[in-house]
Design a protein around this motif. Structure first.
Motif, PDB file in Angstrom:
ATOM      1  N   GLY A   6      -6.435  17.818 110.090  1.00 38.33           N
ATOM      2  CA  GLY A   6      -5.059  17.708 110.692  1.00 38.33           C
ATOM      3  C   GLY A   6      -4.618  19.215 110.896  1.00 38.33           C
ATOM      4  O   GLY A   6      -4.964  20.206 110.279  1.00 38.33           O
ATOM      5  N   ALA A   8      -0.936  21.671 111.851  1.00 38.09           N
ATOM      6  CA  ALA A   8       0.517  21.758 112.127  1.00 38.09           C
ATOM      7  C   ALA A   8       0.684  23.261 112.622  1.00 38.09           C
ATOM      8  O   ALA A   8       0.283  24.224 111.669  1.00 38.09           O
ATOM      9  CB  ALA A   8       1.255  21.555 110.923  1.00 38.09           C
ATOM     10  N   VAL A  32      -4.679  14.512 113.588  1.00 42.41           N
ATOM     11  CA  VAL A  32      -3.621  14.673 113.905  1.00 42.41           C
ATOM     12  C   VAL A  32      -3.119  16.095 114.090  1.00 42.41           C
ATOM     13  O   VAL A  32      -3.624  17.081 113.486  1.00 42.41           O
ATOM     14  CB  VAL A  32      -2.852  13.928 112.332  1.00 42.41           C
ATOM     15  CG1 VAL A  32      -3.393  14.926 111.415  1.00 42.41           C
ATOM     16  CG2 VAL A  32      -1.263  14.091 112.742  1.00 42.41           C
ATOM     17  N   GLU A  33      -2.159  16.162 114.901  1.00 45.38           N
ATOM     18  CA  GLU A  33      -1.395  17.482 115.222  1.00 45.38           C
ATOM     19  C   GLU A  33       0.139  17.385 115.183  1.00 45.38           C
ATOM     20  O   GLU A  33       0.649  16.206 115.355  1.00 45.38           O
ATOM     21  CB  GLU A  33      -1.757  17.662 116.745  1.00 45.38           C
ATOM     22  CG  GLU A  33      -3.341  17.974 117.166  1.00 45.38           C
ATOM     23  CD  GLU A  33      -3.653  18.054 118.532  1.00 45.38           C
ATOM     24  OE1 GLU A  33      -2.577  18.227 119.459  1.00 45.38           O
ATOM     25  OE2 GLU A  33      -4.657  18.172 119.095  1.00 45.38           O
ATOM     26  N   ALA A  34       0.669  18.408 114.881  1.00 47.89           N
ATOM     27  CA  ALA A  34       2.283  18.596 114.745  1.00 47.89           C
ATOM     28  C   ALA A  34       2.710  19.880 114.888  1.00 47.89           C
ATOM     29  O   ALA A  34       1.933  20.807 114.735  1.00 47.89           O
ATOM     30  CB  ALA A  34       2.545  18.153 113.283  1.00 47.89           C
ATOM     31  N   GLU A  39       7.173  16.744 111.434  1.00 50.30           N
ATOM     32  CA  GLU A  39       6.290  15.869 112.557  1.00 50.30           C
ATOM     33  C   GLU A  39       5.088  15.755 111.882  1.00 50.30           C
ATOM     34  O   GLU A  39       4.569  14.609 111.711  1.00 50.30           O
ATOM     35  CB  GLU A  39       6.221  17.003 113.627  1.00 50.30           C
ATOM     36  CG  GLU A  39       5.669  16.162 114.864  1.00 50.30           C
ATOM     37  CD  GLU A  39       5.718  16.875 116.051  1.00 50.30           C
ATOM     38  OE1 GLU A  39       6.510  17.633 116.373  1.00 50.30           O
ATOM     39  OE2 GLU A  39       4.441  16.876 116.611  1.00 50.30           O
ATOM     40  N   LEU A  40       4.505  16.632 111.076  1.00 49.78           N
ATOM     41  CA  LEU A  40       3.126  16.556 110.388  1.00 49.78           C
ATOM     42  C   LEU A  40       3.220  15.340 109.349  1.00 49.78           C
ATOM     43  O   LEU A  40       2.263  14.211 109.522  1.00 49.78           O
ATOM     44  CB  LEU A  40       2.617  17.652 109.680  1.00 49.78           C
ATOM     45  CG  LEU A  40       1.243  17.552 109.062  1.00 49.78           C
ATOM     46  CD1 LEU A  40       0.337  17.337 109.910  1.00 49.78           C
ATOM     47  CD2 LEU A  40       1.206  18.652 108.127  1.00 49.78           C
ATOM     48  N   LYS A  42       5.477  12.947 109.284  1.00 45.83           N
ATOM     49  CA  LYS A  42       5.852  11.385 110.083  1.00 45.83           C
ATOM     50  C   LYS A  42       4.320  11.111 110.618  1.00 45.83           C
ATOM     51  O   LYS A  42       4.073   9.885 110.529  1.00 45.83           O
ATOM     52  CB  LYS A  42       6.471  11.793 111.113  1.00 45.83           C
ATOM     53  CG  LYS A  42       7.335  10.582 111.601  1.00 45.83           C
ATOM     54  CD  LYS A  42       8.186  10.828 113.009  1.00 45.83           C
ATOM     55  CE  LYS A  42       7.411  11.192 114.229  1.00 45.83           C
ATOM     56  NZ  LYS A  42       8.115  11.945 115.149  1.00 45.83           N
ATOM     57  N   ASN A  43       3.591  11.996 111.351  1.00 43.72           N
ATOM     58  CA  ASN A  43       2.307  11.595 112.073  1.00 43.72           C
ATOM     59  C   ASN A  43       1.274  11.091 110.925  1.00 43.72           C
ATOM     60  O   ASN A  43       0.689  10.276 111.107  1.00 43.72           O
ATOM     61  CB  ASN A  43       1.822  12.529 112.702  1.00 43.72           C
ATOM     62  CG  ASN A  43       2.486  13.175 114.020  1.00 43.72           C
ATOM     63  OD1 ASN A  43       3.578  12.297 114.055  1.00 43.72           O
ATOM     64  ND2 ASN A  43       2.553  13.799 114.656  1.00 43.72           N
ATOM     65  N   LEU A  44       1.369  11.512 109.801  1.00 46.40           N
ATOM     66  CA  LEU A  44       0.151  11.306 108.787  1.00 46.40           C
ATOM     67  C   LEU A  44       0.486   9.971 108.263  1.00 46.40           C
ATOM     68  O   LEU A  44      -0.195   9.292 107.908  1.00 46.40           O
ATOM     69  CB  LEU A  44       0.571  12.194 107.455  1.00 46.40           C
ATOM     70  CG  LEU A  44      -0.203  13.648 107.506  1.00 46.40           C
ATOM     71  CD1 LEU A  44      -0.065  14.310 106.460  1.00 46.40           C
ATOM     72  CD2 LEU A  44      -1.885  13.316 107.702  1.00 46.40           C
ATOM     73  N   ALA A  46       1.687   7.440 109.749  1.00 50.11           N
ATOM     74  CA  ALA A  46       1.269   6.489 110.755  1.00 50.11           C
ATOM     75  C   ALA A  46      -0.168   6.248 110.834  1.00 50.11           C
ATOM     76  O   ALA A  46      -0.691   5.332 111.458  1.00 50.11           O
ATOM     77  CB  ALA A  46       1.796   6.936 112.189  1.00 50.11           C
ATOM     78  N   LEU A  47      -1.044   7.395 110.124  1.00 52.12           N
ATOM     79  CA  LEU A  47      -2.404   6.953 110.056  1.00 52.12           C
ATOM     80  C   LEU A  47      -2.844   6.077 109.236  1.00 52.12           C
ATOM     81  O   LEU A  47      -2.313   5.892 108.200  1.00 52.12           O
ATOM     82  CB  LEU A  47      -2.872   8.624 109.964  1.00 52.12           C
ATOM     83  CG  LEU A  47      -2.940   9.672 110.811  1.00 52.12           C
ATOM     84  CD1 LEU A  47      -3.828  10.831 110.187  1.00 52.12           C
ATOM     85  CD2 LEU A  47      -3.693   9.217 112.042  1.00 52.12           C
TER      86      LEU A  47
END
Lengths: 212, 212
Positions: A6, A8, A32-34, A39-40, A42-44, A46-47
DNA sequence: GCGCTATACCGGAAATTTCCGGTATTTTTT
DNA sequence: AAAAAATACCGGAAATTTCCGGTATAGCGC
């Protein structure tokens, strides 16, 4: 099974380039990128499968490096975090390591060393090299360099003091007497170990206590 | 025939990542990389075919962005240069454009925009977008924001003034009387348009007149 | 309740910085 | 060779910053 990464970083071009580069390594994939810590997270969330290692920039808007690392290690203690920074300054390094980073790399390392570091973090849980530009030994030797805790008022004052304003003007902006301001000044001089307002302003910027 | 690109950036990881990324674009190839301006010039000299466009970081050690751009446009006027920077501040943008850059991009642009910009520079000779984060119109509107010329002595003084030292200490370091120092101070206040030493120090850093 | 921290304030003095209006010599430019 | 710019310096005064040693209130945790 590839090692999941990942990243960020607030500089989009760097983020995407680096992602691209890492994807080109054998056995690595970026999942994952942020552009910032929030944002990171949040994205995490969702994984379905978490990454193995997350690279985190020290300075980011919205949520900075140390805060992000703390949040992540709290929620996902099994996840390794690696600090990625332009600056080698003691304060950045320490705050990231203290927040729980497994490694600290400078952005001017060679891609090969990044790869080596990532593999090592994955295998041993940490990576630590003076060659990477950070002299950990020196840092650990002097631990008195502890993080500086400022109260809210002090932070407000400090931001205003990093300017061309006089203390009188600052006092009026904060709706306080000059004498009260003088108290904050004195306290900050102590905490930052300086003797003049100029020194205070520069040190504040150096330690990233105020945005610049 | 692919468009040939050169890149100069002091952050090795960024340099290599970006190079990688650009190579992955259709119709682009990176033919030269360098960690600073001097290295770039050296590497360019060794090439049989020059690149079409060179991406240049504003802040680099040894030889900085503006100087590099000037040198390059002097030796190879047909070569397009594109400034690549983290900072949007007026002084950086102006100094690069004045040095002869065809475009100014921030490092947090999206890769797609970088690609678009490179294609446009190649086709029309320049690229210029407020969306890229730089408001050129505002810059051009106020041109009085001209480069600030400092004498050698003033520069020396300015560096020393960006510190916790008193003027007395600075005077002794420069082997001058305090009054002479006072003259430099006054002159710098004028040039930088500030009213206090703190303001002077901050402005000096903002305009990159002193390293920080 | 007691200690602790943050907040807010005061008087007085010393040190430093800032401002004003000067002079003079050397170096660079035209 | 004259003009312009840079360098170096001075006296004096006002404003600001810095330092010292205080006081007092409010909120928090144990």
């Amino acid at each position: 099974m590839k090692i999941k990464i990942g990243i960020a970083d607030d500089q989009q071009l760097f983020l995407r380039s680096l992602s691209n580069l890492i994807s080109s390594f054998n056995d690595f994939e970026v999942v994952v990128e942020a552009l910032n810590g929030q944002e990171l997270l949040k994205n995490l969330a969702a994984l379905s499968t978490l990454p193995d290692i997350i690279l985190i920039d020290v300075q980011m808007p919205v949520m900075d490096g140390p805060t992000t690392v703390r949040e992540i290690t709290l929620k996902h203690p099994e996840l390794a975090t690696v600090a990625l920074s332009m600056k080698e300054d003691d304060h950045s390094v320490l705050s990231m390591l203290r927040a729980g980073c497994s490694a600290y790399l400078l952005k001017d390392v060679h891609p090969r060393e990044l790869e080596r570091a990532l593999i090592e973090v994955r295998n041993t849980g940490y990576y630590n090299s003076d060659i990477s530009g950070v002299n950990y030994r020196r840092l650990l030797r002097r631990q008195e360099n502890d993080e500086i805790k400022l109260t809210e008022r002090e932070k407000t004052f400090l931001k205003l003091a990093c300017s061309d304003f006089t203390y009188k003007e600052i006092a009026s902006k904060m709706f306080l007497s000059e004498k009260t301001i003088d108290g904050y000044r004195e306290s900050l001089f102590q905490k930052l170990n300086v003797k003049s307002r100029t020194g205070m302003a520069l040190e504040a910027i150096r330690q990233n206590l105020v945005a610049f």
